[in-house]
Design a protein around this motif. Sequence first.
Motif, short mmCIF file in Angstrom:
data_model
loop_
_atom_site.label_atom_id
_atom_site.label_comp_id
_atom_site.label_asym_id
_atom_site.label_seq_id
_atom_site.Cartn_x
_atom_site.Cartn_y
_atom_site.Cartn_z
N HIS A 173 0.85 -1.20 0.00
CA HIS A 173 0.00 0.00 0.00
C HIS A 173 0.88 1.25 0.00
CE1 HIS A 173 -3.54 -2.44 0.72
NE2 HIS A 173 -2.79 -3.14 1.54
N PRO A 174 1.53 1.53 -1.14
CA PRO A 174 2.49 2.64 -1.19
C PRO A 174 1.88 4.02 -1.02
CG PRO A 174 2.11 1.74 -3.38
CD PRO A 174 1.41 0.84 -2.40
N GLY A 175 0.56 4.13 -1.05
CA GLY A 175 -0.08 5.42 -0.84
C GLY A 175 -0.28 5.75 0.62
N CYS A 176 0.15 4.87 1.50
CA CYS A 176 -0.04 5.08 2.94
C CYS A 176 1.21 5.62 3.62
CB CYS A 176 -0.44 3.76 3.62
SG CYS A 176 -2.07 3.18 3.15
N TRP A 177 1.00 6.39 4.65
CA TRP A 177 2.04 6.83 5.59
C TRP A 177 1.77 6.07 6.87
CZ3 TRP A 177 1.82 9.16 10.40
CH2 TRP A 177 2.99 9.75 10.87
N ILE A 178 2.79 5.36 7.39
CA ILE A 178 2.60 4.50 8.55
C ILE A 178 3.58 4.89 9.64
CG2 ILE A 178 2.64 2.13 9.41
CD1 ILE A 178 2.15 1.22 6.49
N LYS A 179 3.03 5.05 10.86
CA LYS A 179 3.88 5.30 12.04
C LYS A 179 3.51 4.28 13.11
CE LYS A 179 2.92 8.50 15.09
NZ LYS A 179 2.74 9.76 15.82
N ASN A 180 4.52 3.67 13.70
CA ASN A 180 4.29 2.75 14.80
C ASN A 180 5.21 3.14 15.96
OD1 ASN A 180 2.99 0.18 15.71
ND2 ASN A 180 5.12 -0.43 15.97
N THR A 181 4.62 3.55 17.06
CA THR A 181 5.40 3.79 18.27
C THR A 181 5.21 2.58 19.16
OG1 THR A 181 3.57 4.96 19.33
CG2 THR A 181 5.19 6.31 18.16
N TRP A 182 6.24 2.22 19.91
CA TRP A 182 6.18 0.99 20.68
C TRP A 182 7.01 1.09 21.96
CZ3 TRP A 182 10.91 -1.32 21.37
CH2 TRP A 182 11.93 -0.93 20.49
N ASN A 183 6.68 0.23 22.91
CA ASN A 183 7.48 0.08 24.13
C ASN A 183 7.30 -1.33 24.66
OD1 ASN A 183 5.35 0.07 26.40
ND2 ASN A 183 4.80 1.86 25.19
N THR A 184 8.31 -1.79 25.38
CA THR A 184 8.28 -3.14 25.93
C THR A 184 8.27 -3.08 27.45
OG1 THR A 184 10.68 -3.41 26.06
CG2 THR A 184 9.62 -4.00 23.97
N ASP A 185 7.98 -4.23 28.03
CA ASP A 185 7.98 -4.35 29.49
C ASP A 185 9.38 -4.15 30.08
OD1 ASP A 185 5.31 -4.96 29.20
OD2 ASP A 185 5.65 -7.12 29.29
N THR A 186 10.42 -4.29 29.25
CA THR A 186 11.79 -4.16 29.73
C THR A 186 12.34 -2.74 29.60
OG1 THR A 186 12.69 -4.80 27.58
CG2 THR A 186 12.28 -6.57 29.18
N GLY A 187 11.53 -1.81 29.09
CA GLY A 187 11.95 -0.42 29.00
C GLY A 187 12.45 0.01 27.63
N ALA A 188 12.50 -0.91 26.67
CA ALA A 188 12.89 -0.52 25.31
C ALA A 188 11.71 0.21 24.66
CB ALA A 188 13.27 -1.75 24.50
N GLU A 189 12.03 1.26 23.92
CA GLU A 189 11.00 2.04 23.23
C GLU A 189 11.51 2.44 21.86
OE1 GLU A 189 9.55 5.38 25.42
OE2 GLU A 189 9.09 4.18 27.19
N GLY A 190 10.56 2.85 21.00
CA GLY A 190 10.99 3.30 19.70
C GLY A 190 9.85 3.81 18.86
N VAL A 191 10.23 4.25 17.66
CA VAL A 191 9.26 4.72 16.68
C VAL A 191 9.75 4.28 15.30
CG1 VAL A 191 10.32 7.01 16.46
CG2 VAL A 191 7.92 6.69 15.86
N TRP A 192 8.82 3.82 14.47
CA TRP A 192 9.09 3.41 13.11
C TRP A 192 8.14 4.19 12.22
CZ3 TRP A 192 6.51 1.56 8.91
CH2 TRP A 192 7.22 0.86 7.94
N ILE A 193 8.68 4.87 11.20
CA ILE A 193 7.85 5.66 10.28
C ILE A 193 8.23 5.26 8.86
CG2 ILE A 193 7.25 7.96 9.44
CD1 ILE A 193 8.00 9.02 12.23
N GLY A 194 7.22 4.97 8.05
CA GLY A 194 7.49 4.59 6.67
C GLY A 194 6.52 5.23 5.71
N CYS A 195 7.03 5.53 4.52
CA CYS A 195 6.20 6.06 3.44
C CYS A 195 6.93 5.80 2.12
CB CYS A 195 5.91 7.55 3.62
SG CYS A 195 7.37 8.60 3.60
N VAL A 196 6.26 6.08 1.03
CA VAL A 196 6.87 5.96 -0.28
C VAL A 196 6.95 7.35 -0.89
CG1 VAL A 196 6.66 4.97 -2.60
CG2 VAL A 196 6.05 3.60 -0.59
#
Length: 108
Positions: free
Chosen positions: A64-87
């Motif tokens: 789905h190249p017409g989409c902009w996707i962002k995923n923020t995340w965190n774990t029980d162990t304290g790791a966190e992050g953000v992933w952003i993708g688009c075309v």
Amino acid sequence: MSNCHNTITIISQNVDELSHLIDNQILEYFPINLSYRNNKKIVGEFSSHWTPPINWLRDLLIQHPGCWIKNTWNTDTGAEGVWIGCVVNSEIVIQNMEWQMPQQNDLA
């Protein structure tokens, strides 16, 4: 087992593409609790094991190249992050950042 808590945002100007993505791919893959949905944007939360589903996110973007996707995340162990993708200009552009949150006793 450590859970990874994810918050996904997907935006598309193509109403049909977003609707198809939600109904036929997202809700079948993960039991996502949608907190917001309109014709061009969704926001939802779901859990994955250990880490965010980076390969799945990339596959969604390829399909789905017409989409902009962002995923923020965190774990029980304290790791966190953000992933952003688009075309952009037919090329996949991904930004990914991860960090470890300090433990409460590390701040004392």
